[in-house]
Design an enzyme around this catalytic site. Structure first.
Site, mmCIF file in Angstrom:
data_model
loop_
_atom_site.group_PDB
_atom_site.id
_atom_site.type_symbol
_atom_site.label_atom_id
_atom_site.label_comp_id
_atom_site.label_asym_id
_atom_site.label_seq_id
_atom_site.Cartn_x
_atom_site.Cartn_y
_atom_site.Cartn_z
ATOM 1 N N GLU A 3 -9.322 0.790 -6.937
ATOM 2 C CA GLU A 3 -10.331 1.090 -5.935
ATOM 3 C C GLU A 3 -10.166 2.522 -5.437
ATOM 4 O O GLU A 3 -9.054 2.966 -5.151
ATOM 5 C CB GLU A 3 -10.237 0.101 -4.776
ATOM 6 N N LYS A 5 -16.567 -6.674 1.610
ATOM 7 C CA LYS A 5 -17.763 -6.365 0.839
ATOM 8 C C LYS A 5 -18.796 -7.488 0.923
ATOM 9 O O LYS A 5 -18.439 -8.660 0.952
ATOM 10 C CB LYS A 5 -17.377 -6.154 -0.625
ATOM 11 N N VAL A 52 -13.876 -10.608 -6.898
ATOM 12 C CA VAL A 52 -15.039 -11.430 -6.561
ATOM 13 C C VAL A 52 -16.282 -10.893 -7.269
ATOM 14 O O VAL A 52 -17.119 -11.648 -7.767
ATOM 15 C CB VAL A 52 -15.262 -11.434 -5.032
ATOM 16 N N GLY A 101 -8.427 -7.229 3.528
ATOM 17 C CA GLY A 101 -9.553 -7.798 4.256
ATOM 18 C C GLY A 101 -9.774 -7.187 5.625
ATOM 19 O O GLY A 101 -10.350 -7.822 6.508
ATOM 20 N N GLY A 102 -9.270 -5.973 5.848
ATOM 21 C CA GLY A 102 -9.463 -5.305 7.122
ATOM 22 C C GLY A 102 -8.455 -5.679 8.193
ATOM 23 O O GLY A 102 -8.496 -5.154 9.305
ATOM 24 N N ARG A 114 -5.788 -8.573 -9.994
ATOM 25 C CA ARG A 114 -6.408 -9.880 -10.247
ATOM 26 C C ARG A 114 -7.860 -9.671 -10.618
ATOM 27 O O ARG A 114 -8.354 -8.553 -10.656
ATOM 28 C CB ARG A 114 -6.333 -10.729 -8.978
ATOM 29 N N ARG A 168 -23.009 -11.570 -1.707
ATOM 30 C CA ARG A 168 -22.187 -12.725 -1.349
ATOM 31 C C ARG A 168 -22.896 -13.518 -0.257
ATOM 32 O O ARG A 168 -23.211 -12.974 0.804
ATOM 33 C CB ARG A 168 -20.821 -12.275 -0.844
ATOM 34 N N LYS A 192 0.822 -1.202 0.000
ATOM 35 C CA LYS A 192 0.000 0.000 0.000
ATOM 36 C C LYS A 192 0.860 1.258 0.000
ATOM 37 O O LYS A 192 0.479 2.287 -0.555
ATOM 38 C CB LYS A 192 -0.952 -0.023 1.182
ATOM 39 N N GLU A 216 -3.164 7.264 7.086
ATOM 40 C CA GLU A 216 -3.713 8.186 6.106
ATOM 41 C C GLU A 216 -4.983 8.790 6.678
ATOM 42 O O GLU A 216 -5.588 8.240 7.618
ATOM 43 C CB GLU A 216 -4.002 7.486 4.774
#
Length: 452
Positions: free
Chosen positions: A275, A237, A295, A164-165, A292, A338, A116, A200
């Protein structure tokens, strides 16, 4: 085009990739763990090979074993799907060294965008808007406090290699940073082998909107509109839709062009996603790049009519894109939810045997899944068991079709998040398009209380 492709993944994405490969006449090679011996992706593959025990480190993350199978079966290429090894630069490099085509970007690009901190640097250099923050790893909690004091609270404390947090936390004061720093750093080290942390500015009540891009090896890059993925739980998500009901056509064009600029600046090739966080004034800021397939790629396929896996395969095989930006269509509205094997109140996984499975049918309904009526959902892997995708001529029709489909969904033997999904899409805030990233915490109060 390739003759044989090994799919280095499991579950619904392995089935999804195999479906397109078969349509193109490509021989499919599956891999599986001992826990997945009877999984649908194993049965669907033209040939399938055991690669290890149930533990993911000994099977789906076992690079040596996967490459051994690829060599033994004389595969031409490897499709990594998403998750697992899909954004592992070392895996991509090992594929190249073995003479296999990795269906994705180069190892160097994966490495740069996987950090990141490095990706923020790259985007700043390319002139893509980024959230105010730093582009270097923090030495300790006190340095984090100094930076946060300078850019203003609240801030987001983040793991550079996170996802994923994990290793991510909103903090509102110096004392909160001091309490949070060591724990998040340890989690980042444990999960990713990299404890580098940065901060940030935290954008309050933002939208999470991403742009799908395709880039070939001939300098052609296009954006395929956007997906709004703001409704999340635990920074993951659960509902995605395309197009966004929030942004204007002017913002849409600016975001698409920024995504193309970002991809070209790093020499990106294949399918990828940029994103962005978007604030209430429609200012947008680079968040990260997923190197990639996502989902949520089916909602883009539904509104554009494109098969993204097919495009991935053709680009990797050396073919050029056959359409221009002006020829990318946008038709109707699509929503994906999902379906997880989890308690809808606590969000905790709910493994077990599925004793009954009835899938909804109807116009505009699409399923992506790799389960059947007697499947066993194991505790070893991600609890997502299916994706339900609907398309309508507009957002209102798509929501109506989604409500009807969820009402007809029947899964017995395990708990699922379907009640939570029904509550989300029936909420007036969702119907009105008020889909910020704090939607679950803000509107689903019973779930919030149960999750404490």
């Amino acid at each position: 085009m390739f003759k044989k492709v090994l799919i280095a993944n499991r579950g619904e994405i392995a089935v999804r990739v195999m479906r397109t490969c078969k349509a193109l006449g490509i021989h499919t090679i599956g891999v599986y763990s001992e826990a997945d011996a009877d999984a649908p992706h194993v049965k669907m593959a033209d040939e399938a090979h055991l690669i290890g025990s149930a533990r993911v480190a000994e099977s789906y993350l076992n690079i040596d074993k996967i490459l051994e199978v690829a060599k033994g079966t004389k595969a031409d290429a490897i499709h990594p799907g998403y998750g697992l090894l899909s954004e592992n630069a070392e895996f991509a490099r090992r594929c190249e060294e073995a003479g296999l085509t990795f269906i994705g970007p180069s190892p160097a690009v994966i490495s740069k965008m996987g950090s990141k901190i490095e990706s923020r640097k790259a985007m700043e250099e390319a002139g893509v808007p980024v959230v105010p923050g730093i582009t270097y790893p923090l030495a300790d909690a006190e340095e984090a406090v100094e930076v946060a004091d300078r850019i203003g609270y609240p801030v987001m404390l983040k793991a550079s290699a996170g996802g994923g947090g994990i290793g991510m936390q909103v903090v509102k004061s110096g004392d909160e940073i001091r309490k949070a720093f060591a724990g998040n750093q340890k989690r980042a080290t444990d999960f990713f082998g990299d404890g580098a942390m940065y901060v940030e500015k935290y954008v309050e009540s933002p939208r999470h909107i991403e742009i799908q891009i395709l880039a070939d090896g001939f300098g052609n890059t296009v954006y395929l509109w956007e997906r709004e993925c703001s409704i999340q739980r635990r920074h993951q998500k659960v509902v995605e839709e395309a197009p966004s009901s929030f942004i204007t056509e002017i913002t849409r064009k600016k975001m698409g062009e920024a995504a193309v600029k970002a991809a070209k600046s790093i020499g990106y090739k294949n399918a990828g996603t940029i994103e962005f966080l978007v604030d209430e004034q429609q200012n947008f800021y680079f968040l990260e790049m997923n190197t990639r397939l996502q989902v949520e790629h089916p909602v883009t396929e539904e509104i554009t009519g494109l098969d993204l896996v097919e495009k991935q395969l053709k680009i990797a095989a050396g073919e050029a894109l056959t359409f221009s930006q002006e020829e990318v269509k946008r038709d109707g509205h699509a929503i994906e939810v999902r379906v997880y094997a989890e308690d809808p109140k606590t969000f905790f996984p709910s493994p077990g045997k599925i004793t009954k499975l009835v899938l909804p049918d109807g116009e505009g309904v699409r399923h992506e899944l790799a389960i059947h009526g007697q499947s066993v959902v194991t505790p070893f892997y991600d609890p997502m068991i299916a994706k339900l995708v609907v398309k309508g001529s507009n957002r209102e029709e798509a929501i109506e079709r989604l409500q009807a489909a969820l009402a007809d969904y029947q899964i017995e033997g395990i708990k699922t998040n379907i009640p939570m999904l029904q509550e989300v899409i029936s909420h007036p805030a969702f119907r009105s398009g008020d889909t910020t990233t704090n939607f679950v915490e803000k509107y689903l109060k019973p779930l919030k209380k149960a999750n404490k």
